[in-house]
Design a protein around this motif. Structure first.
Motif, PDB file in Angstrom:
ATOM      1  N   GLY A  81       0.599  -1.184  -0.041  1.00  0.00           N
ATOM      2  CA  GLY A  81      -0.062  -0.048   0.071  1.00  0.00           C
ATOM      3  C   GLY A  81       0.818   1.448   0.170  1.00  0.00           C
ATOM      4  N   PRO A  82       1.811   1.440   0.777  1.00  0.00           N
ATOM      5  CA  PRO A  82       2.628   2.797   0.640  1.00  0.00           C
ATOM      6  C   PRO A  82       3.066   3.096  -0.619  1.00  0.00           C
ATOM      7  N   TYR A  83       3.379   2.166  -1.631  1.00  0.00           N
ATOM      8  CA  TYR A  83       3.757   2.483  -2.912  1.00  0.00           C
ATOM      9  C   TYR A  83       2.693   2.945  -4.035  1.00  0.00           C
ATOM     10  N   PHE A  84       1.411   2.848  -3.461  1.00  0.00           N
ATOM     11  CA  PHE A  84       0.317   2.942  -4.356  1.00  0.00           C
ATOM     12  C   PHE A  84       0.197   4.522  -4.632  1.00  0.00           C
ATOM     13  N   ALA A  85      -0.158   4.837  -5.865  1.00  0.00           N
ATOM     14  CA  ALA A  85      -0.453   6.355  -6.412  1.00  0.00           C
ATOM     15  C   ALA A  85      -1.955   6.406  -6.240  1.00  0.00           C
ATOM     16  N   ALA A  86      -2.665   5.453  -6.408  1.00  0.00           N
ATOM     17  CA  ALA A  86      -3.853   5.530  -6.212  1.00  0.00           C
ATOM     18  C   ALA A  86      -4.496   3.902  -6.016  1.00  0.00           C
ATOM     19  N   PRO A  87      -5.784   3.762  -5.427  1.00  0.00           N
ATOM     20  CA  PRO A  87      -6.246   2.425  -5.275  1.00  0.00           C
ATOM     21  C   PRO A  87      -6.019   1.573  -6.641  1.00  0.00           C
ATOM     22  N   PRO A  88      -5.747   0.342  -6.333  1.00  0.00           N
ATOM     23  CA  PRO A  88      -5.672  -0.473  -7.418  1.00  0.00           C
ATOM     24  C   PRO A  88      -7.391  -0.866  -7.962  1.00  0.00           C
ATOM     25  N   HIS A  89      -7.316  -0.852  -9.413  1.00  0.00           N
ATOM     26  CA  HIS A  89      -8.595  -1.149  -9.790  1.00  0.00           C
ATOM     27  C   HIS A  89      -8.595  -2.774 -10.025  1.00  0.00           C
ATOM     28  N   VAL A  90      -9.613  -3.345  -9.298  1.00  0.00           N
ATOM     29  CA  VAL A  90      -9.651  -4.912  -9.225  1.00  0.00           C
ATOM     30  C   VAL A  90     -11.136  -5.448  -9.827  1.00  0.00           C
ATOM     31  N   GLU A  91     -10.898  -6.350 -10.693  1.00  0.00           N
ATOM     32  CA  GLU A  91     -12.103  -7.174 -11.271  1.00  0.00           C
ATOM     33  C   GLU A  91     -11.719  -8.556 -11.312  1.00  0.00           C
ATOM     34  N   HIS A  92     -13.015  -9.026 -11.441  1.00  0.00           N
ATOM     35  CA  HIS A  92     -12.624 -10.825 -11.704  1.00  0.00           C
ATOM     36  C   HIS A  92     -13.068 -11.417 -12.801  1.00  0.00           C
ATOM     37  N   PHE A  93     -12.305 -12.288 -13.235  1.00  0.00           N
ATOM     38  CA  PHE A  93     -12.646 -13.151 -14.734  1.00  0.00           C
ATOM     39  C   PHE A  93     -13.086 -14.558 -14.414  1.00  0.00           C
ATOM     40  N   THR A  94     -13.672 -15.192 -15.546  1.00  0.00           N
ATOM     41  CA  THR A  94     -13.628 -16.480 -15.669  1.00  0.00           C
ATOM     42  C   THR A  94     -13.142 -16.905 -16.882  1.00  0.00           C
ATOM     43  N   LEU A  95     -12.598 -18.088 -17.193  1.00  0.00           N
ATOM     44  CA  LEU A  95     -11.954 -18.442 -18.613  1.00  0.00           C
ATOM     45  C   LEU A  95     -13.147 -18.759 -19.502  1.00  0.00           C
ATOM     46  N   LEU A  96     -12.909 -18.141 -20.702  1.00  0.00           N
ATOM     47  CA  LEU A  96     -13.879 -18.311 -21.742  1.00  0.00           C
ATOM     48  C   LEU A  96     -12.909 -19.416 -22.681  1.00  0.00           C
ATOM     49  N   SER A  97     -11.777 -19.051 -22.841  1.00  0.00           N
ATOM     50  CA  SER A  97     -10.924 -20.118 -23.989  1.00  0.00           C
ATOM     51  C   SER A  97      -9.520 -19.724 -23.730  1.00  0.00           C
ATOM     52  N   LYS A  98      -8.724 -20.761 -24.091  1.00  0.00           N
ATOM     53  CA  LYS A  98      -7.205 -20.618 -23.880  1.00  0.00           C
ATOM     54  C   LYS A  98      -6.839 -21.535 -24.952  1.00  0.00           C
ATOM     55  N   SER A  99      -5.219 -21.294 -25.391  1.00  0.00           N
ATOM     56  CA  SER A  99      -4.429 -22.093 -26.261  1.00  0.00           C
ATOM     57  C   SER A  99      -3.974 -23.223 -25.488  1.00  0.00           C
ATOM     58  N   ASP A 100      -3.562 -24.395 -26.119  1.00  0.00           N
ATOM     59  CA  ASP A 100      -2.748 -25.322 -25.355  1.00  0.00           C
ATOM     60  C   ASP A 100      -1.382 -25.054 -25.131  1.00  0.00           C
TER      61      ASP A 100
END
Length: 100
Positions: A81-100
């Motif tokens: 936290g002492p290094y942050f210039a602003a609060p982080p923007h946090v979001e959550h994701f689920t996997l749709l597709s990926k390569s092998d």
């Protein structure tokens, strides 16, 4: 599996210190959390004060409840936290597709 993506902006000139702090914070605090499955940290090339932290959780609640509502969250924020210039923007994701 859930991906937590945190877009972090730090104070200019603090990259070397933050590099150490974020790795230490994840490895010593977050990695012990229930449902933690791994992480990646990416550093900005064009924007050297920008970092993308990707944490993989078993469930959304492992992050939003088990970790965020525990004393470990305060411990984590005390490290980075002492290094942050602003609060982080946090979001959550689920996997749709990926390569092998």
């Amino acid at each position: 599996m859930i991906l937590e993506l945190a877009d972090i902006r730090i104070q200019p000139g603090k990259q070397a210190e933050f590099d150490e702090a974020i790795v230490r914070g994840v490895q010593t605090v977050i990695a012990k959390a229930r449902g933690f499955r791994g992480y990646k940290v990416q550093k900005g090339m064009e924007s050297p004060e920008r970092y993308v932290l990707m944490i993989f959780w078993e469930t959304l609640e492992n992050h939003t409840v088990d970790f965020r509502q525990s004393p470990a969250f305060a411990e984590w924020r005390a490290i980075v936290g002492p290094y942050f210039a602003a609060p982080p923007h946090v979001e959550h994701f689920t996997l749709l597709s990926k390569s092998d």
